[in-house]
Structure formats: structure tokens, C-alpha cells
Design an enzyme around this catalytic site. Structure first.
Site, mmCIF file in Angstrom:
data_model
loop_
_atom_site.group_PDB
_atom_site.id
_atom_site.type_symbol
_atom_site.label_atom_id
_atom_site.label_comp_id
_atom_site.label_asym_id
_atom_site.label_seq_id
_atom_site.Cartn_x
_atom_site.Cartn_y
_atom_site.Cartn_z
ATOM 1 N N GLU A 67 12.074 -52.198 -9.703
ATOM 2 C CA GLU A 67 11.091 -53.265 -9.492
ATOM 3 C C GLU A 67 11.538 -54.171 -8.346
ATOM 4 O O GLU A 67 10.730 -54.633 -7.536
ATOM 5 C CB GLU A 67 10.929 -54.108 -10.768
ATOM 6 C CG GLU A 67 10.385 -53.350 -11.972
ATOM 7 C CD GLU A 67 11.462 -52.674 -12.813
ATOM 8 O OE1 GLU A 67 12.520 -52.315 -12.254
ATOM 9 O OE2 GLU A 67 11.249 -52.515 -14.016
ATOM 10 N N CYS A 93 17.470 -52.840 -9.543
ATOM 11 C CA CYS A 93 16.393 -52.133 -10.242
ATOM 12 C C CYS A 93 15.264 -51.695 -9.306
ATOM 13 O O CYS A 93 15.082 -52.257 -8.220
ATOM 14 C CB CYS A 93 15.797 -53.029 -11.318
ATOM 15 S SG CYS A 93 16.892 -53.360 -12.704
ATOM 16 N N CYS A 145 13.995 -58.468 -13.992
ATOM 17 C CA CYS A 145 12.825 -57.980 -13.241
ATOM 18 C C CYS A 145 11.545 -58.611 -13.748
ATOM 19 O O CYS A 145 10.602 -58.815 -12.973
ATOM 20 C CB CYS A 145 12.750 -56.460 -13.287
ATOM 21 S SG CYS A 145 13.987 -55.719 -12.211
ATOM 22 N N CYS A 192 13.455 -54.806 -17.154
ATOM 23 C CA CYS A 192 14.525 -55.636 -17.720
ATOM 24 C C CYS A 192 14.156 -57.121 -17.579
ATOM 25 O O CYS A 192 13.207 -57.477 -16.883
ATOM 26 C CB CYS A 192 15.856 -55.338 -17.020
ATOM 27 S SG CYS A 192 15.980 -56.059 -15.373
ATOM 28 N N ASN A 214 15.392 -47.488 -8.258
ATOM 29 C CA ASN A 214 16.670 -48.160 -8.529
ATOM 30 C C ASN A 214 17.757 -47.611 -7.604
ATOM 31 O O ASN A 214 17.758 -46.426 -7.230
ATOM 32 C CB ASN A 214 17.075 -48.081 -10.010
ATOM 33 C CG ASN A 214 17.071 -46.692 -10.602
ATOM 34 O OD1 ASN A 214 16.331 -45.827 -10.173
ATOM 35 N ND2 ASN A 214 17.901 -46.476 -11.603
ATOM 36 N N GLU A 219 21.801 -47.650 -7.432
ATOM 37 C CA GLU A 219 23.072 -47.988 -8.089
ATOM 38 C C GLU A 219 24.214 -47.987 -7.082
ATOM 39 O O GLU A 219 24.054 -47.551 -5.934
ATOM 40 C CB GLU A 219 23.319 -47.000 -9.240
ATOM 41 C CG GLU A 219 22.237 -47.123 -10.311
ATOM 42 C CD GLU A 219 22.452 -46.224 -11.512
ATOM 43 O OE1 GLU A 219 23.354 -45.350 -11.483
ATOM 44 O OE2 GLU A 219 21.714 -46.407 -12.492
HETATM 45 N N1 THU Z 1 16.610 -50.156 -14.254
HETATM 46 C C1 THU Z 1 15.524 -50.361 -13.443
HETATM 47 O O1 THU Z 1 15.431 -49.817 -12.343
HETATM 48 N N2 THU Z 1 14.553 -51.176 -13.882
HETATM 49 C C2 THU Z 1 14.566 -51.845 -15.078
HETATM 50 O O2 THU Z 1 13.714 -52.672 -15.325
HETATM 51 C C3 THU Z 1 15.609 -51.540 -16.055
HETATM 52 C C4 THU Z 1 16.761 -50.767 -15.548
HETATM 53 C C5 THU Z 1 17.692 -49.308 -13.756
HETATM 54 C C6 THU Z 1 18.974 -50.042 -13.486
HETATM 55 C C7 THU Z 1 19.978 -48.922 -13.587
HETATM 56 O O3 THU Z 1 20.067 -48.289 -12.315
HETATM 57 C C8 THU Z 1 19.358 -47.955 -14.574
HETATM 58 O O4 THU Z 1 18.012 -48.333 -14.715
HETATM 59 C C9 THU Z 1 20.019 -47.972 -15.929
HETATM 60 O O5 THU Z 1 20.101 -49.251 -16.434
#
Ligand code: THU
Length: 135
Positions: A57, A55, A91, A88, A44, A46
Site C-alpha cells: 500500500e 508494504c 497502512c 496493516c 511490498n 522487503e
Molecule cells: N504487507 C503488506 O505489503 N501490506 C500490509 O498491509 C501487510 C503486510 C507485507 C509486509 C511484508 O513484506 C509482508 O507483507 C509480510 O508481513
């Protein structure tokens, strides 16, 4: 012999170390086995402008597509939480674009895979254009 599942777990766990998650502090690693036999991993990423992050994925899918692979045959997502996080909603839809209904999606914490879902368990009735009248 290292199984594909173990290989995917190792790749997802390793790439998770490189996640850029200074805001949530929730590091995620994802690894995809593709139809070309290769493993594509992503973390991920940010951003200070929170909605601009993406994310793990999504990062992994971008690598898979950039390399010219076409299909996802197995997935592993690693987080540190207990229970480990599942992909999520967005994704799930992105993975479904390249996966089959029975594609295994392994959900893991740092110790290993905790549960394996089928793609269609995570996203029943995935939106697909195939079969829809788009004329
Ligand atoms: N996140 C992912 O990388 N994948 C997911 O399927 C769910 C959430 C990340 C996004 C964000 O950087 C952190 O998790 C918290 O939500």
C-alpha cells in the site's frame, strides 16, 4: 465492460508478481484509484535489514503522490492467503490520509475480491490534524 473494481484487482494482482519478499515469502499487491482517474499500483519491498522493508500500500501511495494525484477513491489489496490479508495498521493510517470515510477497500485473493470494507471500518477514528488545535 471492465469495471473499476476489476481494473483495480487486475492491477494489484499483476504488480504482486513483482513483490520483493524473499524473507516472508508473502507477496502483496495494492492498487489505488485516484481522483485523476488513474490507477497506481505497488508491491511490498522487503530488505535484509527487516524493519527497512515496506508494504504494498505504501509503494502504491508513493506512486500516486509522485504523479501529482491528490485523493484515493477506491483501493484493492491482493494476497494469496485465505482469508486474504487486510492492510496493516500503519497502512490504514497512510491510506486514510488520502481517502474518505466511505472509500471502498477491496480485499482479494488470487481468484477475486472476497470482501469490501469502508475505510472507516478498517480504521475508525483515524488520526487527522484537521479540527485539532495545533497552535
Ligand atoms: N504487507 C503488506 O505489503 N501490506 C500490509 O498491509 C501487510 C503486510 C507485507 C509486509 C511484508 O513484506 C509482508 O507483507 C509480510 O508481513
Amino acid at each position: 465492460m471492465t469495471t473499476k473494481k476489476q481494473q483495480l484487482f487486475d492491477a494489484a494482482k499483476s504488480v504482486r508478481d513483482n513483490a520483493h519478499a524473499p524473507y516472508s515469502k508473502y507477496h502483496v499487491g495494492a492498487a489505488l484509484l485516484a481522483d485523476d482517474g488513474a490507477v497506481y499500483a505497488g508491491a511490498n519491498v522487503e530488505n535484509a535489514s527487516y524493519p527497512e522493508g515496506w508494504c504494498a500500500e505504501t509503494s502504491a501511495i508513493a506512486g500516486l503522490v509522485a504523479a501529482g494525484a491528490k485523493r484515493i477513491t477506491e483501493v484493492c489489496v491482493v494476497t494469496k492467503s485465505n482469508p486474504p490479508g487486510t492492510p496493516c495498521g500503519g497502512c490504514r493510517q497512510r491510506l486514510a490520509e488520502f481517502a474518505e470515510a466511505d472509500t471502498p477497500v477491496h480485499i482479494a485473493n488470487l481468484d477475486g475480491v472476497v470482501r469490501t470494507w469502508r475505510m472507516d471500518e478498517l480504521l475508525p477514528g483515524a488520526f487527522k490534524l484537521k479540527g485539532l488545535d495545533v497552535s
